[in-house]
Write a protein that holds these residues in place. Structure first.
Motif, PDB file in Angstrom:
ATOM      1  N   HIS A 101      -9.936   8.950 -27.233  1.00  0.00           N
ATOM      2  CA  HIS A 101     -10.851   9.335 -26.238  1.00  0.00           C
ATOM      3  C   HIS A 101     -11.916  10.063 -26.909  1.00  0.00           C
ATOM      4  O   HIS A 101     -11.751  11.114 -27.666  1.00  0.00           O
ATOM      5  N   PRO A 102     -13.314   9.602 -26.478  1.00  0.00           N
ATOM      6  CA  PRO A 102     -14.486  10.217 -27.121  1.00  0.00           C
ATOM      7  C   PRO A 102     -14.724  11.640 -26.791  1.00  0.00           C
ATOM      8  O   PRO A 102     -14.578  12.058 -25.854  1.00  0.00           O
ATOM      9  N   ASN A 103     -15.270  12.410 -27.980  1.00  0.00           N
ATOM     10  CA  ASN A 103     -15.800  13.659 -27.953  1.00  0.00           C
ATOM     11  C   ASN A 103     -17.257  13.493 -27.510  1.00  0.00           C
ATOM     12  O   ASN A 103     -17.597  12.399 -26.873  1.00  0.00           O
ATOM     13  N   ALA A 104     -17.835  14.485 -27.367  1.00  0.00           N
ATOM     14  CA  ALA A 104     -19.263  14.616 -27.190  1.00  0.00           C
ATOM     15  C   ALA A 104     -20.061  13.583 -28.202  1.00  0.00           C
ATOM     16  O   ALA A 104     -20.998  12.900 -27.549  1.00  0.00           O
ATOM     17  N   TYR A 105     -19.796  13.598 -29.611  1.00  0.00           N
ATOM     18  CA  TYR A 105     -20.480  12.512 -30.324  1.00  0.00           C
ATOM     19  C   TYR A 105     -20.135  11.110 -29.886  1.00  0.00           C
ATOM     20  O   TYR A 105     -21.050  10.368 -29.787  1.00  0.00           O
ATOM     21  N   GLY A 106     -18.857  10.822 -29.540  1.00  0.00           N
ATOM     22  CA  GLY A 106     -18.647   9.469 -29.031  1.00  0.00           C
ATOM     23  C   GLY A 106     -18.919   9.054 -27.842  1.00  0.00           C
ATOM     24  O   GLY A 106     -19.587   8.264 -27.357  1.00  0.00           O
ATOM     25  N   GLU A 107     -19.280  10.190 -26.808  1.00  0.00           N
ATOM     26  CA  GLU A 107     -19.912   9.922 -25.473  1.00  0.00           C
ATOM     27  C   GLU A 107     -21.306   9.373 -25.757  1.00  0.00           C
ATOM     28  O   GLU A 107     -21.519   8.490 -24.893  1.00  0.00           O
ATOM     29  N   HIS A 108     -21.971   9.960 -26.469  1.00  0.00           N
ATOM     30  CA  HIS A 108     -23.338   9.675 -26.851  1.00  0.00           C
ATOM     31  C   HIS A 108     -23.492   8.234 -27.521  1.00  0.00           C
ATOM     32  O   HIS A 108     -24.072   7.450 -27.126  1.00  0.00           O
ATOM     33  N   LYS A 109     -22.573   7.975 -28.396  1.00  0.00           N
ATOM     34  CA  LYS A 109     -22.586   6.672 -29.022  1.00  0.00           C
ATOM     35  C   LYS A 109     -22.157   5.528 -28.183  1.00  0.00           C
ATOM     36  O   LYS A 109     -22.605   4.199 -28.066  1.00  0.00           O
ATOM     37  N   ILE A 110     -21.175   5.778 -27.096  1.00  0.00           N
ATOM     38  CA  ILE A 110     -20.820   4.810 -26.237  1.00  0.00           C
ATOM     39  C   ILE A 110     -21.954   4.515 -25.034  1.00  0.00           C
ATOM     40  O   ILE A 110     -22.283   3.296 -24.815  1.00  0.00           O
ATOM     41  N   ALA A 111     -22.488   5.768 -24.597  1.00  0.00           N
ATOM     42  CA  ALA A 111     -23.822   5.286 -23.850  1.00  0.00           C
ATOM     43  C   ALA A 111     -24.797   4.676 -24.606  1.00  0.00           C
ATOM     44  O   ALA A 111     -25.546   3.804 -24.001  1.00  0.00           O
ATOM     45  N   ALA A 112     -24.940   5.136 -25.895  1.00  0.00           N
ATOM     46  CA  ALA A 112     -26.298   4.224 -26.709  1.00  0.00           C
ATOM     47  C   ALA A 112     -25.797   2.976 -26.867  1.00  0.00           C
ATOM     48  O   ALA A 112     -26.842   2.008 -26.753  1.00  0.00           O
ATOM     49  N   THR A 113     -24.650   2.250 -27.062  1.00  0.00           N
ATOM     50  CA  THR A 113     -24.525   1.006 -27.036  1.00  0.00           C
ATOM     51  C   THR A 113     -24.701   0.155 -25.842  1.00  0.00           C
ATOM     52  O   THR A 113     -25.421  -1.018 -25.920  1.00  0.00           O
ATOM     53  N   PHE A 114     -24.421   0.643 -24.700  1.00  0.00           N
ATOM     54  CA  PHE A 114     -24.850   0.153 -23.279  1.00  0.00           C
ATOM     55  C   PHE A 114     -26.059   0.201 -23.348  1.00  0.00           C
ATOM     56  O   PHE A 114     -26.907  -0.682 -22.926  1.00  0.00           O
ATOM     57  N   ALA A 115     -27.007   1.102 -23.445  1.00  0.00           N
ATOM     58  CA  ALA A 115     -28.318   1.379 -23.242  1.00  0.00           C
ATOM     59  C   ALA A 115     -29.123   0.546 -24.084  1.00  0.00           C
ATOM     60  O   ALA A 115     -30.087  -0.322 -23.766  1.00  0.00           O
ATOM     61  N   ASP A 116     -28.774   0.342 -25.430  1.00  0.00           N
ATOM     62  CA  ASP A 116     -29.433  -0.428 -26.319  1.00  0.00           C
ATOM     63  C   ASP A 116     -29.486  -1.864 -26.034  1.00  0.00           C
ATOM     64  O   ASP A 116     -30.449  -2.589 -26.164  1.00  0.00           O
ATOM     65  N   ALA A 117     -28.170  -2.562 -25.713  1.00  0.00           N
ATOM     66  CA  ALA A 117     -27.989  -3.637 -25.062  1.00  0.00           C
ATOM     67  C   ALA A 117     -28.902  -4.139 -23.904  1.00  0.00           C
ATOM     68  O   ALA A 117     -29.616  -5.075 -23.985  1.00  0.00           O
ATOM     69  N   MET A 118     -28.851  -3.296 -23.036  1.00  0.00           N
ATOM     70  CA  MET A 118     -29.585  -3.559 -21.886  1.00  0.00           C
ATOM     71  C   MET A 118     -31.210  -3.721 -22.349  1.00  0.00           C
ATOM     72  O   MET A 118     -32.236  -4.315 -21.846  1.00  0.00           O
ATOM     73  N   HIS A 119     -31.892  -2.651 -23.125  1.00  0.00           N
ATOM     74  CA  HIS A 119     -33.093  -2.623 -23.457  1.00  0.00           C
ATOM     75  C   HIS A 119     -33.426  -3.756 -24.323  1.00  0.00           C
ATOM     76  O   HIS A 119     -34.296  -4.520 -24.170  1.00  0.00           O
ATOM     77  N   GLN A 120     -32.420  -4.242 -25.277  1.00  0.00           N
ATOM     78  CA  GLN A 120     -32.857  -5.268 -26.459  1.00  0.00           C
ATOM     79  C   GLN A 120     -33.030  -6.519 -25.586  1.00  0.00           C
ATOM     80  O   GLN A 120     -33.610  -7.539 -25.811  1.00  0.00           O
ATOM     81  N   ALA A 121     -31.929  -7.088 -24.532  1.00  0.00           N
ATOM     82  CA  ALA A 121     -31.718  -8.075 -24.128  1.00  0.00           C
ATOM     83  C   ALA A 121     -32.435  -8.516 -22.699  1.00  0.00           C
ATOM     84  O   ALA A 121     -33.022  -9.446 -22.421  1.00  0.00           O
ATOM     85  N   TRP A 122     -32.613  -7.243 -21.959  1.00  0.00           N
ATOM     86  CA  TRP A 122     -33.537  -7.264 -20.465  1.00  0.00           C
ATOM     87  C   TRP A 122     -34.475  -6.554 -20.543  1.00  0.00           C
ATOM     88  O   TRP A 122     -35.077  -6.516 -19.436  1.00  0.00           O
ATOM     89  N   GLY A 123     -34.938  -5.777 -21.567  1.00  0.00           N
ATOM     90  CA  GLY A 123     -36.281  -4.870 -21.369  1.00  0.00           C
ATOM     91  C   GLY A 123     -35.794  -3.732 -20.442  1.00  0.00           C
ATOM     92  O   GLY A 123     -36.867  -3.346 -19.838  1.00  0.00           O
ATOM     93  N   MET A 124     -34.813  -3.467 -20.289  1.00  0.00           N
ATOM     94  CA  MET A 124     -34.482  -2.365 -19.229  1.00  0.00           C
ATOM     95  C   MET A 124     -34.232  -1.012 -19.909  1.00  0.00           C
ATOM     96  O   MET A 124     -33.681  -0.718 -20.922  1.00  0.00           O
ATOM     97  N   GLY A 125     -35.076  -0.082 -19.328  1.00  0.00           N
ATOM     98  CA  GLY A 125     -35.169   1.262 -20.078  1.00  0.00           C
ATOM     99  C   GLY A 125     -35.712   1.179 -21.406  1.00  0.00           C
ATOM    100  O   GLY A 125     -36.637   0.555 -21.650  1.00  0.00           O
ATOM    101  N   ASP A 126     -35.104   2.016 -22.343  1.00  0.00           N
ATOM    102  CA  ASP A 126     -35.611   2.150 -23.644  1.00  0.00           C
ATOM    103  C   ASP A 126     -34.352   2.373 -24.664  1.00  0.00           C
ATOM    104  O   ASP A 126     -33.292   2.556 -23.991  1.00  0.00           O
ATOM    105  N   SER A 127     -34.524   2.208 -25.788  1.00  0.00           N
ATOM    106  CA  SER A 127     -33.669   2.463 -26.620  1.00  0.00           C
ATOM    107  C   SER A 127     -32.963   3.718 -26.697  1.00  0.00           C
ATOM    108  O   SER A 127     -33.656   4.899 -26.336  1.00  0.00           O
ATOM    109  N   TYR A 128     -31.687   4.056 -26.886  1.00  0.00           N
ATOM    110  CA  TYR A 128     -31.559   5.369 -26.809  1.00  0.00           C
ATOM    111  C   TYR A 128     -31.871   6.356 -27.856  1.00  0.00           C
ATOM    112  O   TYR A 128     -32.068   7.486 -27.154  1.00  0.00           O
ATOM    113  N   GLY A 129     -32.052   5.952 -28.868  1.00  0.00           N
ATOM    114  CA  GLY A 129     -32.850   6.996 -29.789  1.00  0.00           C
ATOM    115  C   GLY A 129     -34.004   7.378 -29.453  1.00  0.00           C
ATOM    116  O   GLY A 129     -34.325   8.467 -29.460  1.00  0.00           O
ATOM    117  N   ALA A 130     -34.763   6.475 -28.484  1.00  0.00           N
ATOM    118  CA  ALA A 130     -36.203   6.651 -28.113  1.00  0.00           C
ATOM    119  C   ALA A 130     -36.065   7.832 -26.889  1.00  0.00           C
ATOM    120  O   ALA A 130     -37.015   8.784 -26.875  1.00  0.00           O
TER     121      ALA A 130
END
Length: 224
Positions: free
Chosen positions: A195-224
């Motif tokens: 089960h994710p700790n705070a670091y893991g929570e950010h990384k899981i959110a990031a993989t969803f966010a980055d996928a949507m940004h890269q494929a659909w132009g939705m939102g921005d990359s998580y790092g940004a």
């Protein structure tokens, strides 16, 4: 308004005292999406380990839209029969799905789990023919380090999941397979090997966010 529904197992529902990756995703979308959105779903609680039941509202920060469709010990097997009504009643537009670990660990083999994933997609589309889905492959947990058969099933399922997503993808209801978090380390990014700790929570959110940004132009990359 775009409605996002997080769908998952114990890594998604989280337990009492946690923020959850759902919270991290909400924070990210709030600052980068650029339009009205909501997190939706028929459930709101966290899992209470003391009560052994999903009855807790003790989020680390309760001030966010907590709705979801996630359950401790639930997988594709359990969510496939529920997703149609959840999408319909909550008018979900985008599903953020993280399922499979519990299936492979306790309920079904890789092939059966892939069939349940296929059924899930069909039920979601029956409720909303234009629904979008971002699906996270199974992140192996600590059990995979000592159980070679389980590790092989996880690898096999992720291969079948990729094929299933590719075969079922269509323009009006796009399916997107997110990349596993590239730096995810179960010894550093979880509190118990699963089960994710705070670091893991950010990384899981990031993989969803980055996928949507890269494929659909939705939102921005998580790092940004």
């Amino acid at each position: 308004m775009l409605r996002f529904m997080p769908v998952g197992d114990s890594m998604t529902i989280g337990s009492a005292g946690e923020h959850t990756w759902r919270y991290r995703m909400w924070q990210h979308l709030r600052t980068t999406y650029g339009g009205p959105f909501a997190l939706v779903g028929p459930r709101e609680t966290l899992y209470d380990k003391a009560a052994d039941a999903p009855t807790s509202y003790e989020y680390a920060d309760p001030d966010f839209p907590r709705s979801h469709l996630a359950g401790w010990g639930e997988g594709w097997l359990h969510m496939a029969p529920l997703i149609g009504e959840a999408v319909r009643s909550c008018r979900a537009d985008v599903l953020l799905v993280s399922l499979g670990l519990i299936d492979l660990g306790f309920y079904t083999n890789a092939e059966q789990t892939a069939e349940n994933a296929r059924a899930f997609v069909g039920q979601a589309r029956s409720a909303n023919p234009g629904v979008r889905m971002v699906v996270l492959p199974v992140i192996p947990n600590v059990r995979a380090e000592s159980d070679a058969l389980f590790a092989a099933e996880v690898t096999r399922f992720n291969e079948l999941l990729a094929k299933t997503i590719a075969n079922l993808d269509e323009p009006r209801s796009p399916l997107l397979l997110a990349s596993p978090p590239p730096s995810y380390d179960i010894h550093l990014d979880t509190y118990d090997g699963t089960h994710p700790n705070a670091y893991g929570e950010h990384k899981i959110a990031a993989t969803f966010a980055d996928a949507m940004h890269q494929a659909w132009g939705m939102g921005d990359s998580y790092g940004a």
